[in-house]
Enzyme design. Sequence first.
Site, PDB file in Angstrom:
ATOM      1  CE  LYS B  90       8.484  -2.883   4.716  1.00  0.00           C
ATOM      2  NZ  LYS B  90       8.903  -1.764   5.587  1.00  0.00           N
ATOM      3  CB  SER B 166       6.869   1.064   4.777  1.00  0.00           C
ATOM      4  OG  SER B 166       7.998   0.623   5.496  1.00  0.00           O
ATOM      5  CB  SER B 190       8.251   1.247   8.486  1.00  0.00           C
ATOM      6  OG  SER B 190       8.098   2.390   7.687  1.00  0.00           O
TER       7      SER B 190
END
Lengths: 503, 482
Positions: B90, B166, B190
């Site tokens: 990420k 997220s 997330s």
Amino acid sequence: MTTASLGPTAGTMHDAIALAARIANGEITAAQALSETLARIEALNPLLNAVCHVDAALGRRHAAAADAAVAACRNDSERAALHRQRPFLGVPLLIKDLATAATDLPSTMGSRYAARIKGPLGRGLHWAVDSTLVTRHRAAGFVLFGRSTSPEMGISPSTEALAYGGPTRNPHNSAHSAGGSSGGAASALASGMVHIAHANDGAGSIRIPASCCGLIGLKPSRGMMPMGPLVGESWGGLATDHMLTLSVRDCAAAFVASAGADAGAPYAAPGTTAGSLAAIERAAAAPRLRIALCDTFFEGDAIDGEVAAAVRRFAQRLAALGHHIELRRPPLDTRQVIEPLAHVVACGTAMSLNGLAARHGPFGDDDLEPTTRGAYELGQRISGAEYLACLNQLHAIGRTMAGFFEASDLLLTPVLAEPPAMLGRWAMHNPDFLDYRIGPNGLWRYSPFAPLANVTGGASIALPAGRSSLGLPIGVMLTGQLGDDTRLLQLAAELEGSGALGA
Amino acid sequence: MTTTNLADCTATELLALYRSGQASPVEATRAVLARIAALNPALLAFCHLDADAALASAQASTLRWQAARAGGVSVGATVGPLDGVPTSIKDLILTRGMPTLRGSHTVEINQPWDVDAPVAARLREAGAVLLGKTSTPEFGCKGETNSPRTGITRNPWDPSKTPGGSSGGSAAAVAAGMGPLSVGTDGAGSVRIPASFCGNFGLKPSFGRVPAYPLSPFGSVAHLGPHTMSVRDAALMMNVIARPDERDWTSLPTDLHDYQIGLDDGIRGLRVAWSPTLGYAKNVHPEVAAACAGAVQKLAELGAHVEAIDPGFEDPLDITTGLWFVGAWTIWSGLDPAQQAVADPDFAAEAQLGERLSALDIQRLHLRRGALGSLMRQFMQRFDLLVTPTVAVPAFDAKAAGHAPMAPEAMLGWTPFSYPFNLTQQPACTIPCGLTQAGLPIGLQIVGPMFGDALVLRAARAVESVMPIPRPPLQRLLAVPR
């Protein structure tokens, strides 16, 4: 995935004029030039998806005609005369797949809907007459043989039309956008498939792909390029045709060969092409210019740091040549420019689709990409009075900019506020066209500068200025007023001659 | 290997193919890069891709596997535990040689980028092929994935829907076959929200089990964890990334547990608390409620002692959002006005809410958080596991950044099950337990006692054994008419 090794060879060594000269003096035939182009397309297009229609037989017929003209010359002086008359003799040319009527090249407009139409030459719209522009291309010696990709109806800064089965890719990094709407032209030219490529620009569509792929792209002044005989103007006067090129001389020669209002045009051309070629020959002797540098959004907000640095470096190169650089922003709000423009573009989209539907039957739910459908629906809702009010707002910006240009000859900005985006960021998934263009993180944040010249009608040229840390080209843009085409070409030639252009 | 595309293989499957010589890391990486080329423009799972580096790394791995096979296979000394597995990280996690731009125009791209966060270092040491960075909303600030820098990330099951967030880029990448392993971060759900929306397995480990560097500006609610196509892959990845790192002063001591051992031991006899609303969720979608109840029935059939019971705490939404908004305000106050002007307005809204909180307000939130943690530690004395839906709703429509100012309800009201366990720091995973009628995945959340990561994995594996993890209908995305 990176294909930097396929990158463009900028400058005049491999430009279209050089190719035409070799064909005119018999070094190679137009047929050979076409074969080389077809071979490069065959090798590179599966990756880049820049060319959507190839008619090799058509190209060979046109190339044979060029070769016959060379063969008919009895001596060098006749060959030189032939090259003067047809500066692009035998040069293979892709026409963008966004209308531009040509009797021998159908167009899908980047749309699955238009691609459903079947005609004698294949899928897409067919025409019984050539546009004046194409007539002039042919007269200049170009060998038309295919079409380059466009987003659906030309309304995206990235060329990712579903009609072509996948996005058009940037030769410098295939995960990134080649720009749009003339992204196919840019990808084909920057990858070396062709030596020059037709393009058009209603809100940046020549200059954005030039910027993304490290090329030169002039948006001529409104009224300079012929629009007939089928239309008088496009997108209410915002849009114009021209070329993406590797050299300034190609850009200038193509301008001279194709500019000038055609019979019955609704407006007179604001300038002349006379002297354009001579001007680029004596570029360094031209008067020094007052150039306004804008390295932020018009509002003063910061743009991407690498892009800002590139345009500042470019300004230093101009200053080193003796031009006067002044930090000066147009007194505009970006959305003040983009909002009425987006409404006019929506009207243009609706008008085009209504015309198609009247002739070829209605479109279904899956025929259009969501953003195109959104543009269509918005265009259908806008009244005539609202449309004209938008034009008035746009023309008022022209008045404002006329005041701005009293103190500056030209405006220097980046083309885009960021390096070329990854593919997907501007794919046309968003069903809300206004959100796509002017929403909080809409297109105006990415492309705030280019539409201004479409709105004022002024000439504007994109030039390669550097690379991002990811190796992607960054372009800058010089913008003038109506009729400043030659002035821009001359300055571009001076920069090119001094080694100041390049990615 | 005949019909299966290597891009659709789990990490475990790929490693078996490498071991037997039926496929190489170069072949798998090429297949994954081809999948990325085909689908990333539609999904924007990746915001940065380094194909050349990935292929070079795959080439080196291929040579290591050749040497290992020549030396008699399964020789651990020559190949790493994830050798040659295409993996993504990420874009909130520092990765050497790649920019970490956090979905934000405020981050300067011209930096050395010479630091590996602990997980990136561990993955690299294990031989993983690092593909690139996966998309995040700006600073990970919301439960969907859209940002000013990257655009709108989309769900492989239906590109009109959000993958959640997220870590939506990681979830979309894993679901779409763009590398079977990805590391996400989870500050309020997330990892689990996007894994649930995209039909993956996702684990938020116990706080400190997977170290971070630098520490999140959102503080001790922020965890790192795997997104995978199978529970076994997550165990494999946890073996690599759950190692202490002295740069993280909260990292836990070495865990000697091999997370793959005991994975298939089942859940017979375990005491499972089933809480369909945690006592306060009023908005659970009927299809989510039904699918999770069905999965709980399977747990009982597998021999668990299931009791329907709520832990007995009030909705801690204001604790989570209050502490979160203070974190946002911390980031925001470090930005100059030019940077603030280009930030996501949704993030700006969070920061402005954070500005309103006083030191006293914040200390009170910390105390209430402690009380919640204490309550849950005691509750977990009576139960081995707590089971809830992962998210109250299936994936909703994807939209651009700047459309949802992050007030508490808008930010997290639809995911009432995820954030309590960021406050308590307990391990919690999501495992797919069905599809809605519209074909969108539904996730079941399994929460363990603090440091009970292995138990959570074991229970998830039991669910997976009777409810195999589904794959999205990618052919719809891949087969675009020409």
